[in-house]
Scaffold this motif. Structure first.
Motif, short mmCIF file in Angstrom:
data_model
loop_
_atom_site.label_atom_id
_atom_site.label_comp_id
_atom_site.label_asym_id
_atom_site.label_seq_id
_atom_site.Cartn_x
_atom_site.Cartn_y
_atom_site.Cartn_z
N GLY A 234 0.82 -1.22 0.00
CA GLY A 234 0.00 0.00 0.00
C GLY A 234 0.85 1.26 0.00
N ALA A 235 1.88 1.30 0.86
CA ALA A 235 2.74 2.47 0.94
C ALA A 235 3.57 2.64 -0.33
CB ALA A 235 3.65 2.37 2.16
N ALA A 236 4.13 1.52 -0.83
CA ALA A 236 4.94 1.59 -2.05
C ALA A 236 4.09 2.03 -3.23
CB ALA A 236 5.58 0.23 -2.33
N GLY A 237 2.89 1.46 -3.35
CA GLY A 237 2.00 1.85 -4.44
C GLY A 237 1.60 3.31 -4.35
N ALA A 238 1.37 3.78 -3.11
CA ALA A 238 0.96 5.17 -2.92
C ALA A 238 2.09 6.14 -3.30
CB ALA A 238 0.53 5.41 -1.48
N TRP A 239 3.30 5.90 -2.75
CA TRP A 239 4.42 6.79 -3.04
C TRP A 239 4.78 6.77 -4.52
CZ3 TRP A 239 5.55 10.56 -0.06
CH2 TRP A 239 5.48 10.44 1.34
N PHE A 240 4.90 5.57 -5.08
CA PHE A 240 5.30 5.46 -6.48
C PHE A 240 4.19 5.95 -7.41
CE2 PHE A 240 5.88 2.92 -10.44
CZ PHE A 240 7.12 3.42 -10.81
N GLY A 241 2.96 5.53 -7.13
CA GLY A 241 1.84 5.90 -8.00
C GLY A 241 1.55 7.39 -7.99
N ILE A 242 1.50 7.98 -6.79
CA ILE A 242 1.23 9.42 -6.71
C ILE A 242 2.39 10.20 -7.33
CG2 ILE A 242 0.98 11.36 -5.12
CD1 ILE A 242 -0.57 9.46 -3.28
N GLY A 243 3.63 9.76 -7.02
CA GLY A 243 4.78 10.47 -7.57
C GLY A 243 4.80 10.47 -9.08
#
Length: 395
Positions: A234-243
């Motif tokens: 969830g955190a990796a997807g959020a940081w990478f996806g939003i970035g």
């Protein structure tokens, strides 16, 4: 019309990249290697995509662009939803192949519709708007997908994002008219004649090489931040996806109008020169993104890389229908998508997954980092073809 095309393109990106957010969950659930996950996420998608995109493009050029777009959205949406029911590699591969089939129908037809309903002087801006909206799919597919995978599982995630496309397919069928097609003499035309177009040829080589790198990094991005920085899905997807998502939107929205203004002053070759420098300047930041051991610095470099390289999205996609005759727009776009997406998705994810497997005995958890470093260094290759393109247009 541009808004609806953008929303459909956003769903295209969501259903294409939500697989990345579920990479590790699928790997552990089905007991797969990185190379096999790369084959499912990339090569399986590319199989029918590569075979059917040119026939679909030719149908679109015969006055069926809007209907092909609607069919494509419905096809990939249903296939993505059915991926959640897959319990074997063969079933997963079959549904992923159907996602590629649907997106093969949508890609050239949507580009032909965009070109038909935009004026040449604002074409880079028009494509920048539609692709800018599309890039929100990075955020939803990667960040939202990572959150959903963590909280409801990858199977329910695929079902949810897949079914969301059905209303858009219906709206496309009901509200987008077929553009008028000019009466032209087609005798003597051939694919050889289309490939003899030197600016188009440079665009094709750029698309093919850049997307091998881009899809390789994007499809393994979430796994990279999980393995190298210890983040949850969830955190990796959020940081990478939003970035990558927000940066893509910002860069694309800025780049289109700038390219149009440059083209007014220096001609279309000036717009392509702007695209060349934007892409080239972004590459060193990408190398630093995957090499640093600081999460904060890596994310800053991710945003910088994406914003700067996204400046060339509008002018590149606007160039494809500009350098060919009107009645060959979908065919040229289909050929570009065939090389860029079929080879990019088909080769990039499994290639860098295979390199990761190969390097694991030597680098352990950092094997994927080293694999993506190879991808980042290869990112300089596409800049050569953009340089050739702007020189040929200037001549």
């Amino acid at each position: 019309m541009i808004l609806l095309l953008g929303v459909a393109g956003m769903l295209d990106f969501i259903d294409r990249f939500v697989f990345s957010a579920a990479n590790d969950a699928i790997k552990h659930d089905l007991h797969l290697s990185d190379a096999t996950v790369g084959l499912l996420g990339g090569t399986a998608f590319a199989l029918l995509y590569g075979v059917m995109i040119v026939p679909f493009a030719l149908i679109s050029d015969r006055g069926f662009a809007a209907r092909m777009a609607s069919f494509g959205i419905a096809m990939w949406s249903v296939a993505t939803a059915l991926m959640g029911c897959a319990h074997m590699i063969a079933t997963m591969a079959a549904t992923r192949i159907c996602v590629g089939l649907g997106q093969a129908a949508f890609s050239p037809s949507s580009s032909a519709l965009n070109a038909a309903y935009s004026i040449p002087e604002k074409r880079s801006t028009s494509f920048a708007v539609s692709y800018g909206i599309s890039y929100l799919g990075y955020v939803i597919g990667l960040a939202g997908g990572g959150y959903l995978v963590e909280h409801i599982g990858w199977r329910a995630t695929f079902a949810a994002v897949g079914l969301a496309g059905i209303p858009v397919a219906i709206a496309m069928h009901l509200f987008i008219p077929e553009p008028p097609m000019p009466h032209v003499v087609r005798n003597g035309e051939s694919w050889r004649a289309l490939l003899a177009n030197r600016p188009l040829r440079a665009l094709l080589f750029y698309g093919m090489t850049s997307q091998v790198v881009s899809y390789g990094i994007t499809l393994w991005g979430v796994s990279f931040y999980m393995r190298s920085f210890g983040l949850s899905s969830g955190a990796a997807g959020a940081w990478f996806g939003i970035g990558i998502g927000i940066a893509s939107v910002v860069g694309t929205f800025i780049g289109g109008p700038i390219a149009d203004r440059v083209a007014v002053r220096f001609g279309f070759s000036g717009a392509m020169r702007f695209a060349f420098w934007a892409y080239l300047v972004a590459q060193p930041f990408q190398i630093l993104q995957v090499m640093t051991h600081s999460l904060g610095l890596s994310l800053v470099m991710l945003v910088l890389t994406t914003v700067i390289s996204a400046l060339c999205t509008g002018p590149i996609y606007g160039a494809i229908p500009t350098v060919v005759p009107v009645h060959r727009r979908a065919a040229a776009t289909g050929l570009y998508a065939l090389l860029a997406n079929a080879i990019g998705i088909g080769l990039g994810p499994p290639l860098f997954g295979w390199i990761s497997d190969l390097l694991t005995p030597h680098f352990g958890a950092d094997a994927l980092r080293m694999s993506l470093l190879v991808a980042a260094v290869l990112g300089f290759w596409p800049a050569i073809h953009l340089f050739q393109l702007q020189r040929r247009l200037r001549q």
